[in-house]
Design a protein around this motif. Structure first.
Motif, short mmCIF file in Angstrom:
data_model
loop_
_atom_site.label_atom_id
_atom_site.label_comp_id
_atom_site.label_asym_id
_atom_site.label_seq_id
_atom_site.Cartn_x
_atom_site.Cartn_y
_atom_site.Cartn_z
N GLU A 438 46.43 -24.77 -41.53
CA GLU A 438 47.73 -24.75 -42.20
C GLU A 438 47.61 -24.25 -43.64
O GLU A 438 48.46 -23.48 -44.11
N ALA A 442 49.50 -20.63 -44.67
CA ALA A 442 50.63 -20.75 -45.60
C ALA A 442 50.30 -20.22 -46.99
O ALA A 442 51.17 -20.19 -47.86
N THR A 658 52.45 -22.03 -39.33
CA THR A 658 51.24 -22.50 -40.01
C THR A 658 50.11 -22.87 -39.06
O THR A 658 49.07 -23.35 -39.49
N ASN A 659 50.30 -22.64 -37.76
CA ASN A 659 49.23 -22.85 -36.80
C ASN A 659 49.57 -22.05 -35.56
O ASN A 659 50.60 -21.39 -35.49
#
Length: 732
Positions: A438, A442, A658-659
């Protein structure tokens, strides 16, 4: 809440030591060759009798030990591309070493010994071609001279093969080991290099990776595997919005987490330092932080897309600069038969398997770092600034990285500098910085979002007479022109029939951080040009391959013509496929390499299914055909993943993917069969790590155009991310 205030080497480099030509060190023969290009002056870091690097002469080096092993020093970063084997094969070919007795070691950072150590732009083989050849040939000459003296024969009567030096006339022979002491006393002269026709190793199936066993068994050591005595682990809380700054934080709860050692502010956020990764993660999770977002980016993706369209249309104060120009009066309005095109490309993450990590220790003036560093020399300098020391006091141990695709090649050395800043505050204890998935996805350094609007005026024969291109993209470079954003368009062969070309690049600035992504600007400019050409061919009623041939012939581009001919032959271009299937063609040059691809595609509920990709590549002299095929397969998988799924989107300035649950990557069942064919060449080798990426998206788009008659105006093809294709079309 807390308000915020703003390895020493045992060897001394001397001129005499640097100019040392050949010497016997710790039972090892160390050979160097003086390069004629100052930018290619490189040295080697050799473990001659100990673990510390021993400087030697200019150029890469070879160590031959009395157990018969030939060790090649690799100064490039191994990111999975197999550069170590390619460079070793070049040396071994000129040296005539036994490939089965060749091994590779990675060097540490040493600017005075090597010059710049940078891995990028698919330049590892090309930039080291002369140096590695000369090093191998110089070493071979030293063994030949030693044998000639020992046997009292002419050097021209001596042959070398697989580490055996022979004099056929007298039936005498000796191994490298047997001649080692005598050879070490010879002075290397300007060596005679082999002709390609005489190669026995380069270009053969024998050249395979030297790290396959370690990587297959889990024995390969990456930064995440590094453990130092008394080592701490750190994680950092960053602003959720680009441009956000730390205002204040409360660390009371974090300090109560078992294993947390310290919590403090650094330039990029709040660092939590602990005895274990889990404790650092837990401590970070309970931090209470207030961010100053007065200068942060708060727009959503659809607002940025709209802004880019306004810029391209001249409805903003962003001034353009010229990136392509041909002919007179470029501002004269287009008339007659004019085709207009628009393309939108999203931000893309790098998403390598190994997330960002680094181990650093700061003791007074001295800094030691272990990292999968892309740009070791630059990292050394940036770390020195962060630690307030000199680059000569910074030692960077470069270890293989579990992928990168450009993310570790950041000019600010962001994660490495972050680790050094933390290590400055741990009283000499080593620190391993860990970024979560993450954190990495990001944090930015994305492949830039871009918009391209193109106008083409056509002649009576259906070929372009004028081009006008407006490209909008954040700059990929900290200074200078935004040239990387339009590479692949600037010198396009498709301008060859036009009298006028007017290309303008608009470079907006805002806090979202962008960076180099595998194949850089080519990753979208290939889509722009190759998909336009198919649409123009369809408009003219001409076969796409035949249409391209006119441009290549007009431009006198023999390399592209050869790739086109071979591609059509191997892919069966023009032959019938089963109903519902179509072929799409794309040819693009990147980093000196020309790659053509034909994709076989069908649509299932609007979703492209790619079953086969035929690829043809002209990359100059082939070092390792197996590695070229592997890079092509990996590049196609990487590029197809982005084309089908890839998009980083913002909502009120915050990254939504984010993943891998939202940032989808290609699954095994989506990977097509790939056939790679290589154009025979005696030209200097060019890059292969990236050039296979750009053609796959337009090849698929062109197949979809053949199936439906509808062009593609944006990527990704699929709408599995935060916004749908329909939404993007409406915004456009």
């Amino acid at each position: 809440m807390t308000d915020l205030p703003e390895k020493k080497s045992r060897f001394r480099m001397t001129r005499r030591r640097l100019l040392l030509g050949g010497s016997l060190i710790g039972g090892a023969l160390v050979v160097g060759y003086i390069a004629t290009n100052p930018m290619q002056v490189a040295g080697a870091v050799l473990q001659g009798g100990g673990d510390d690097p021993e400087p030697s002469a200019f150029g890469p080096f070879i160590r031959i030990t009395d157990d018969g092993w030939v060790t090649i020093v690799n100064k490039q970063q191994e990111l999975g591309q197999g550069i170590h084997a390619g460079l070793a094969a070049i040396v071994a070919e000129e040296l005539d070493a036994d490939w089965d007795r060749v091994r590779v070691v990675d060097s540490r950072s040493n600017f005075r010994a090597y010059g710049p150590q940078m891995t990028g732009a698919s330049n590892g083989i090309a930039s080291n071609w002369d140096l590695m050849r000369n090093a191998g040939a110089a070493a071979r000459a030293m063994f030949v001279e030693a044998a000639a003296i020992r046997w009292s024969v002419a050097t021209g009567a001596i042959t070398v093969r697989d580490g055996i030096v022979s004099h056929p006339g007298s039936n005498r022979a000796a191994t490298f080991v047997e001649l080692l002491a005598d050879a070490s006393r010879q002075q290397p002269q300007s060596p005679v290099l082999k002709q390609p026709a005489d190669y026995r190793l380069i270009g053969t199936d024998k050249v395979r990776r030297k790290d396959s066993l370690a990587k297959s068994t889990g024995a390969q050591v990456y930064t995440q595997d590094i453990h130092r005595p008394d080592m701490l682990v750190a994680m950092v809380a960053h602003s959720p919005r680009f441009g956000g700054k730390l205002a204040r934080f409360d660390a009371a709860d974090a300090r109560n987490v078992k294993g947390v050692v310290d919590v403090f502010a650094i330039e990029t956020g709040v660092a939590v330092v602990a005895e274990t990764t889990f404790a650092a993660w837990q401590g970070r999770d309970v931090l209470r932080i207030e961010w100053d977002e007065s200068e942060a980016e708060k727009r959503s993706t659809h607002e940025l897309v709209s802004h880019y369209h306004d810029i391209a249309a001249g409805r903003s104060n962003v001034e353009p600069s010229e990136f392509a120009s041909k002919g007179d009066d470029p501002e004269v309005p287009f008339d007659g038969d004019v085709a207009e095109f628009s393309f939108d490309f999203p931000y893309l993450a790098h998403a390598p398997m190994e997330t960002l990590d680094c181990v650093a220790q700061v003791k007074g003036w001295e800094v030691s770092i272990t990292s999968g560093a892309h740009l070791a020399t630059l990292d050394q300098v940036q770390a020195a600034f962060a630690a307030r020391t000199t680059p000569g006091k910074v030692d960077v141990e470069v270890v293989p990285a579990g992928g990168s695709f450009g993310r570790r090649g950041v000019m600010s050395s962001d994660y490495l500098v972050e680790c050094v800043r933390i290590a400055k505050q741990t009283d000499g204890r080593p620190v391993k910085l860990m970024w979560s998935r993450e954190d990495e996805m990001a944090s930015g350094h994305f492949r830039p979002m871009s918009h391209h609007r193109v106008w083409v005026q056509l002649g009576p024969d259906g070929f372009p007479t004028r081009w006008r291109i407006h490209s909008v993209c954040q700059s990929l470079l900290p200074v200078g022109p935004n040239s990387l954003a339009t590479e692949g368009i600037t010198n396009s062969p498709y301008f060859s029939t036009a009298s006028t070309v007017d290309g303008k690049i608009f470079t907006p600035t805002f806090p979202v951080v962008v960076g180099l992504w595998r194949s850089v600007g080519h990753s979208y400019t290939a889509m722009v040009m190759e998909h336009i050409i198919d649409q123009l061919a369809r408009r003219a009623g001409v076969d796409p391959a035949a249409y391209r041939r006119v441009f290549y012939e007009t431009a006198g581009d023999r390399r592209r013509l050869a790739v086109l001919d071979e591609l059509c032959l191997k892919a069966g271009w023009g032959t019938a496929l089963e109903p519902g299937w179509a072929r799409g063609l794309a040819i693009h040059e990147a980093f000196g390499t020309i790659v053509g691809q034909v994709a076989e595609v069908r649509l299932v509920d609007g979703r492209p299914i790619v079953r086969r990709v035929v690829a043809v590549v002209d990359c100059g002299i082939v070092i390792a055909s197996d590695q070229i095929a592997a890079q092509m397969e990996g590049s196609i998988g990487f590029g197809l993943s982005a084309a089908l799924h890839g998009a980083i989107t913002l909502k009120d300035g915050i990254v939504q993917e984010t993943n891998f649950d939202r940032y989808l990557v290609l699954r095994m069942n989506e990977m097509p069969a790939v056939e790679t064919h290589i154009i025979a060449s005696t030209s200097r080798p060019t890059g292969m790590g990236e050039p296979g990426v750009p053609p796959i998206a337009p090849a698929v788009a062109n197949a979809m155009l053949a199936l439906t008659g509808r062009p593609t105006s944006h990527l990704p093809f699929l709408d599995g991310n935060a916004r749908s294709n329909a939404d993007l079309s409406a915004q456009s």
